[in-house]
Structure formats: structure tokens, C-alpha cells
Design a protein around this motif. Structure first.
Motif, PDB file in Angstrom:
ATOM      1  N   PHE A  44      46.515  42.798  22.848  1.00 13.14           N
ATOM      2  CA  PHE A  44      45.655  41.687  22.444  1.00 13.14           C
ATOM      3  C   PHE A  44      44.785  42.121  21.276  1.00 13.14           C
ATOM      4  O   PHE A  44      44.104  43.151  21.353  1.00 13.14           O
ATOM      5  CB  PHE A  44      44.778  41.229  23.619  1.00 13.14           C
ATOM      6  CG  PHE A  44      45.545  40.505  24.694  1.00 13.14           C
ATOM      7  CD1 PHE A  44      45.611  39.121  24.713  1.00 13.14           C
ATOM      8  CD2 PHE A  44      46.204  41.221  25.689  1.00 13.14           C
ATOM      9  CE1 PHE A  44      46.324  38.448  25.707  1.00 13.14           C
ATOM     10  CE2 PHE A  44      46.913  40.561  26.673  1.00 13.14           C
ATOM     11  CZ  PHE A  44      46.975  39.173  26.687  1.00 13.14           C
TER      12      PHE A  44
ATOM     13  N   ASP B 219      43.234  45.813  26.116  1.00  6.60           N
ATOM     14  CA  ASP B 219      44.682  46.012  26.061  1.00  6.60           C
ATOM     15  C   ASP B 219      45.093  45.910  24.596  1.00  6.60           C
ATOM     16  O   ASP B 219      44.855  44.883  23.962  1.00  6.60           O
ATOM     17  CB  ASP B 219      45.380  44.935  26.897  1.00  6.60           C
ATOM     18  CG  ASP B 219      46.889  45.084  26.939  1.00  6.60           C
ATOM     19  OD1 ASP B 219      47.457  45.799  26.067  1.00  6.60           O
ATOM     20  OD2 ASP B 219      47.526  44.473  27.810  1.00  6.60           O
TER      21      ASP B 219
ATOM     22  N   LYS C 261      39.722  38.082  32.579  1.00  6.45           N
ATOM     23  CA  LYS C 261      38.710  38.851  31.839  1.00  6.45           C
ATOM     24  C   LYS C 261      37.884  37.922  30.941  1.00  6.45           C
ATOM     25  O   LYS C 261      36.662  38.090  30.817  1.00  6.45           O
ATOM     26  CB  LYS C 261      39.394  39.923  30.995  1.00  6.45           C
ATOM     27  CG  LYS C 261      40.149  40.968  31.794  1.00  6.45           C
ATOM     28  CD  LYS C 261      39.215  41.863  32.572  1.00  6.45           C
ATOM     29  CE  LYS C 261      39.952  42.925  33.372  1.00  6.45           C
ATOM     30  NZ  LYS C 261      40.705  43.867  32.529  1.00  6.45           N
ATOM     31  N   ALA C 262      38.537  36.948  30.305  1.00  7.70           N
ATOM     32  CA  ALA C 262      37.818  36.006  29.439  1.00  7.70           C
ATOM     33  C   ALA C 262      36.803  35.195  30.244  1.00  7.70           C
ATOM     34  O   ALA C 262      35.709  34.881  29.750  1.00  7.70           O
ATOM     35  CB  ALA C 262      38.800  35.080  28.734  1.00  7.70           C
TER      36      ALA C 262
ATOM     37  N   SER D  95      36.691  43.257  26.921  1.00 10.48           N
ATOM     38  CA  SER D  95      36.934  43.183  28.366  1.00 10.48           C
ATOM     39  C   SER D  95      38.418  43.300  28.701  1.00 10.48           C
ATOM     40  O   SER D  95      38.790  43.952  29.673  1.00 10.48           O
ATOM     41  CB  SER D  95      36.395  41.865  28.929  1.00 10.48           C
ATOM     42  OG  SER D  95      34.997  41.841  28.914  1.00 10.48           O
ATOM     43  N   ILE D  96      39.261  42.660  27.886  1.00 11.32           N
ATOM     44  CA  ILE D  96      40.709  42.743  28.137  1.00 11.32           C
ATOM     45  C   ILE D  96      41.182  44.185  27.978  1.00 11.32           C
ATOM     46  O   ILE D  96      41.999  44.684  28.763  1.00 11.32           O
ATOM     47  CB  ILE D  96      41.478  41.796  27.195  1.00 11.32           C
ATOM     48  CG1 ILE D  96      41.142  40.339  27.521  1.00 11.32           C
ATOM     49  CG2 ILE D  96      42.985  42.028  27.306  1.00 11.32           C
ATOM     50  CD1 ILE D  96      41.719  39.339  26.530  1.00 11.32           C
TER      51      ILE D  96
ATOM     52  N   ALA E 116      44.412  38.369  31.199  1.00  8.40           N
ATOM     53  CA  ALA E 116      43.481  38.196  30.083  1.00  8.40           C
ATOM     54  C   ALA E 116      42.536  37.026  30.341  1.00  8.40           C
ATOM     55  O   ALA E 116      41.343  37.091  30.018  1.00  8.40           O
ATOM     56  CB  ALA E 116      44.262  37.975  28.791  1.00  8.40           C
ATOM     57  N   GLU E 117      43.062  35.951  30.941  1.00 11.31           N
ATOM     58  CA  GLU E 117      42.229  34.790  31.267  1.00 11.31           C
ATOM     59  C   GLU E 117      41.121  35.183  32.249  1.00 11.31           C
ATOM     60  O   GLU E 117      39.954  34.768  32.106  1.00 11.31           O
ATOM     61  CB  GLU E 117      43.100  33.678  31.849  1.00 11.31           C
ATOM     62  CG  GLU E 117      42.369  32.525  32.508  1.00 11.31           C
ATOM     63  CD  GLU E 117      41.684  31.574  31.538  1.00 11.31           C
ATOM     64  OE1 GLU E 117      40.983  30.661  32.013  1.00 11.31           O
ATOM     65  OE2 GLU E 117      41.826  31.750  30.312  1.00 11.31           O
TER      66      GLU E 117
ATOM     67  N   SER F  76      50.423  38.817  31.956  1.00  6.58           N
ATOM     68  CA  SER F  76      49.506  39.362  30.950  1.00  6.58           C
ATOM     69  C   SER F  76      48.458  38.337  30.541  1.00  6.58           C
ATOM     70  O   SER F  76      47.265  38.650  30.421  1.00  6.58           O
ATOM     71  CB  SER F  76      50.287  39.818  29.709  1.00  6.58           C
ATOM     72  OG  SER F  76      51.132  40.900  30.006  1.00  6.58           O
TER      73      SER F  76
END
Length: 492
Positions: A76, A73, A116-117, A70-71, A113-114, A109
Motif C-alpha cells: 500500500f 504494508d 486499520k483505516a 497503520s496499514i 487495510a479497511e 488484504s
């Protein structure tokens, strides 16, 4: 450790060829140190932040594959545990106001990411050891889906020949046996990189070794493992034990551990790579097609994949790194001392303190390591991991002092001086080193806050597992506030 691992089992012939290739690469590296042009005119710094994933109840979430998808990137990446991810911060210069810009970029960033998590019911936590991690979480399905992690696990146990014994003292001693390297996955750190010239490498590495103890005392953030209160920075001892390839007999014989502080001050980066080859058998004998002698003779830069992979399986707390970017070789000191967290601001403050004090100590005409035995530096390191801000550290001219006194009297002024030499703006120095000053004056780091909070919650009637989960909940709220840990309140 390197990404180019394609198998989990190796033949005797592969191991023999790999040993010869590593030795050949070491010879080529020695030639390069005297003949090649290394990239260091515009020294860059880098950072890696290892994080944990938790679910809505703040228990480990074994969902890094879904979260990373999902991230989407490349910054990561996976880490050893399925509940771990790593964020690689792009290299950046130190000078000017880049530190303030970096703080904003890292927060943005991680916040993205959070978000998406969250779509997978997960939260990202920056902490040295996830306090809610328990033995049952590491019984099955704990490892990321990766050939290199499986190969590392198998190689360590092949070398060791028996289960790993974890035995860590502290207020609540923990003893257990492990049939895998799963406990290693609990150790999540922040790694700091600094690009240096071959001529400057030795004094930079020596200075980093001197700083390791004070760094750790200030930044400790890992007091709990498997529900037990252990060291202020339990991650240090846990990582050492969880990756130990030596049965008791080899320890008794004095065989060096793969997680290693070292044993002497150095005069060249070659000293460290030569020790790696001399003392440590290969764990992952992957062979490449590169002929390093031919590459060098043709005027190209050898990438030395065997030497680099071997170096990546020896876990020095300050690791030497050889790398090639755009055909240019460079050298880095990789500082692996610090845990992740508690906040982005705290981590940037830790890095500013490190880079500033490192520069001042390395530039000193009478280096501190000429007045301090290597054994004393290692003793400081162990004392800081065990006791954090309550440790007693030896420093030339001061004798045995507490970390707050050492930092306020000696190291904080050096850090200011070093950052000024790097060209760091005054407002950046004041912001980040002000956090270090506050932490030293209050004696409060992440480890202190965690322990005080859990004790307070237990006094209110919560059992230890519930207290750990609630503490982590409060920790995450404060982590997102980006207020430094020494200002966090303890619930009454």
C-alpha cells in the motif's frame, strides 16, 4: 512515474543533459531489443488498485499518511491526493485456479487495510471518481507529502504557463479553472500489467488498443465530478484535461497531449519509446549516474532510469513498460483504461475479460487491427467513455453495434477462448466471465447504478450533495458484499 525524484526545480543545463541521456538510453534500448535476453518464459500479470479514503459522512478524508502508517504494508502506497492510496497486487500467473485464489487474497488484504483505516475514522472506497469530492476539498492540503508530486505539478504548470481549464460536457456540463493538478487526484483507476516478449509486444499492444473501447463501456464507474453528472467514465476526459501541458495555441498546432491514446498501430515496442522521445519534452529531468553504454558493454543489464522516468510522465492508456527484476530485463503492457471498483469480483471479472480477449485477438492470424483504422479504435474509446453501455462501437464484420451486442456476440467467446489458451481453469473462466455476461445482458455497470441511485434519491427529496453521499454509503455496503454490480438493487 517513478520514485527517484529529488527536487522540484531544474536548471537549463540539467534539461539539456537529460535530453541527451534519454536519447542515449533509447539507442541502448534499441540494441537490447535485438541482442538481450528478456524474461518472458513464465509470463506474469499484475494489478494496481487506486482507492479513496472517506470519513464517516462519506466525504474525502485527507489522512492517507496516518492510514498508511497503520496499514504498514509496502503493498500500500501513497497516490497524488492525500485522500488516495494505492494497493499493488503482487505479480501472479494466470493459469489454473490462481484467479480464485487471487480474489480471496485481494479481498483479505483490502479488508485488513479497511480495519486499520477505521482506527483513523476512515473507510476505503474503490470507485473511479469519488462522487462526494467538491472544489472546496481541493483548495488546500489536498496533495500527498511527496517531492515527486510537487515536482510534477510545478513542471506541468511551467510547461503550460497558465491555469488549467476543465470543460467537460454531459447532462450537466462542468467548466472551471484550476491553478494546480488537483483535479487529477480525483481519477482513481485499476491498472493491469502483462509481461510479454519483445516479439509479441506489438500485437499485444495493438490488441489492447482495440479492446480499450469495449473495456470501458463495460467497466464505466465515474459518472460524477464536483457534483455534476458528466460522462459514463468522466475519469478519462478529466485526467486528460487535468494534466494537459498545452495552452490553446499548441493544441491548435497539433502538439500531442501527454494523456494519449496514440495515433497508429505499431510494429515494435521501440515505436512507442521513440515517439516518447521525439514528441515530448521532459517534465522531471532527474539525472542518474548510470552509463547505459558501459553497463551493456560490461554484460550487465542497464536499468535506463532516465528513459523509464520519461516514459512514466507520458500517460498512454496502454503504456509500454521496461523494467529490470533480479538483473533480468522484461517488457510489460500496462493497461490503464479501467476505473477502480465497484467490487473485487467486478475488477477480477474485468481483468479476466481483458486478458482472455487480448490473448485471442493477439493470436489471430488475421488481426482485427488490420481491418480497423486506428482512428476508429480511438473513436470507440471516446464513445465508450462518454456513453458507456449506450455507446455505439464500430467492429469489423458487425458495423456499428451496442457494447452488449459486441460483447455477447464477439468478445465474450474470444475471452473464453483466450483464457483457455492461458490455461485458466473452467470454473475460474465461468465465474469471472459470467459476471461480464450478466453485465452485458442487463446493461448495468457501476456508472448506470450510480446515476439511477442518485436520481432515485433526489426524487425522494434529497438535494444533490446529500444524494451523492447516501449513494456512496449504499455503494460501500454493496462493495463489501462482493456481489457484482449488475445485481445491485436501486433503492425505490
Amino acid at each position: 512515474m517513478g520514485d527517484d525524484v529529488t527536487q522540484t526545480e531544474y536548471s537549463r543545463e540539467q534539461r539539456l543533459q537529460y535530453r541527451r541521456k534519454v536519447q542515449l538510453s533509447l539507442d541502448v534500448f534499441e540494441t537490447m531489443l535485438t541482442q538481450s535476453s528478456f524474461d518472458f518464459d513464465r509470463p506474469l500479470t499484475g494489478m494496481e488498485i487506486e482507492c479513496n479514503l472517506v470519513d464517516a459522512d462519506y466525504q474525502p478524508a485527507m489522512t492517507n499518511r496516518e492510514v498508511l502508517a497503520s496499514i504498514a504494508d509496502p503493498a500500500f502506497q501513497t497516490e497524488l491526493g492525500a485522500y488516495n492510496i494505492e494497493f499493488n497486487v503482487p505479480p501472479h500467473p494466470l493459469a489454473g485456479r490462481s484467479g480464485i485464489e487471487l480474489e480471496s487474497q485481494v479481498r483479505a488484504s483490502l479488508n485488513a487495510a479497511e480495519t486499520k483505516a477505521n482506527t483513523h475514522g476512515a473507510h476505503i472506497v474503490m470507485i473511479g471518481i469519488l462522487p462526494t469530492l467538491m472544489p472546496e476539498h481541493l483548495s488546500a492540503g489536498w496533495m500527498s507529502d511527496s517531492t515527486r508530486y510537487q515536482a510534477l505539478n510545478d513542471s506541468i504548470f511551467t510547461a503550460r504557463g497558465e491555469d488549467i481549464m476543465i470543460d467537460i460536457s454531459g447532462p450537466e456540463r462542468l467548466t472551471l479553472q484550476s491553478a494546480s493538478i488537483a483535479p487529477e487526484s480525483a481519477c482513481t483507476s485499476m491498472q493491469l500489467h502483462l509481461q510479454v516478449s519483445p516479439a509479441d509486444f506489438a500485437r499485444t499492444w495493438n490488441a489492447a488498443q482495440v479492446l480499450a473501447g469495449p473495456q470501458l463501456a463495460l467497466g464505466a464507474n465515474s459518472p460524477y465530478f464536483f457534483g455534476h453528472e458528466l460522462w459514463a467514465e468522466t475519469r478519462i476526459e478529466l485526467f486528460a484535461q487535468a494534466t494537459d501541458t498545452r495552452p490553446d495555441e499548441l493544441k491548435t498546432q497539433g502538439v500531442r497531449p501527454r494523456v494519449w491514446f496514440g495515433e497508429r498501430w505499431i510494429t515494435s515496442i521501440f515505436d512507442l519509446f521513440e515517439e516518447n522521445v521525439r514528441y515530448f519534452p521532459s517534465l522531471l529531468p532527474e539525472l542518474s549516474d548510470e552509463d547505459p553504454v558501459a553497463e551493456l558493454a560490461a554484460g550487465r543489464t542497464p536499468t535506463l532510469p532516465e528513459l523509464r522516468l520519461h516514459n512514466g510522465t507520458i500517460y498512454r492508456w496502454n503504456r509500454p513498460v521496461y523494467d529490470v527484476v533480479d538483473g533480468r530485463p522484461h517488457l510489460r503492457v500496462e493497461n490503464r483504461v479501467l476505473p477502480a471498483g465497484p467490487t473485487v469480483l467486478d475488477m477480477l471479472a474485468n481483468s479476466a475479460f481483458y486478458y482472455g480477449a487480448l490473448r485471442a485477438l493477439a493470436d489471430d492470424e488475421r488481426p482485427v487491427w488490420t481491418q480497423l483504422s486506428f482512428a476508429a479504435a480511438e473513436k470507440n474509446f471516446v464513445a465508450a467513455s462518454r456513453s458507456g453501455m449506450d455507446a455505439r462501437l464500430y467492429w469489423p464484420g458487425l458495423g456499428e453495434v451496442t457494447p452488449d451486442e459486441l460483447v455477447l456476440r464477439e468478445l465474450l467467446p474470444l475471452a473464453h477462448e483466450g483464457l483457455e489458451r492461458w490455461g485458466v481453469s473452467a470454473d475460474v473462466r465461468d465465474r469471472f466471465l459470467g459476471v461480464i455476461e450478466g453485465r452485458a445482458k442487463t446493461g448495468r455497470n457501476g456508472s448506470v447504478w450510480q446515476v439511477e441511485t442518485v436520481r432515485g434519491l433526489q426524487e425522494r427529496g434529497l438535494a444533490r450533495p446529500q444524494a451523492l453521499a447516501e449513494m456512496l454509503h449504499l455503494y460501500c455496503e454493496r462493495m463489501h458484499s462482493n456481489e457484482p454490480v449488475h445485481t445491485w438493487n436501486v433503492p425505490s
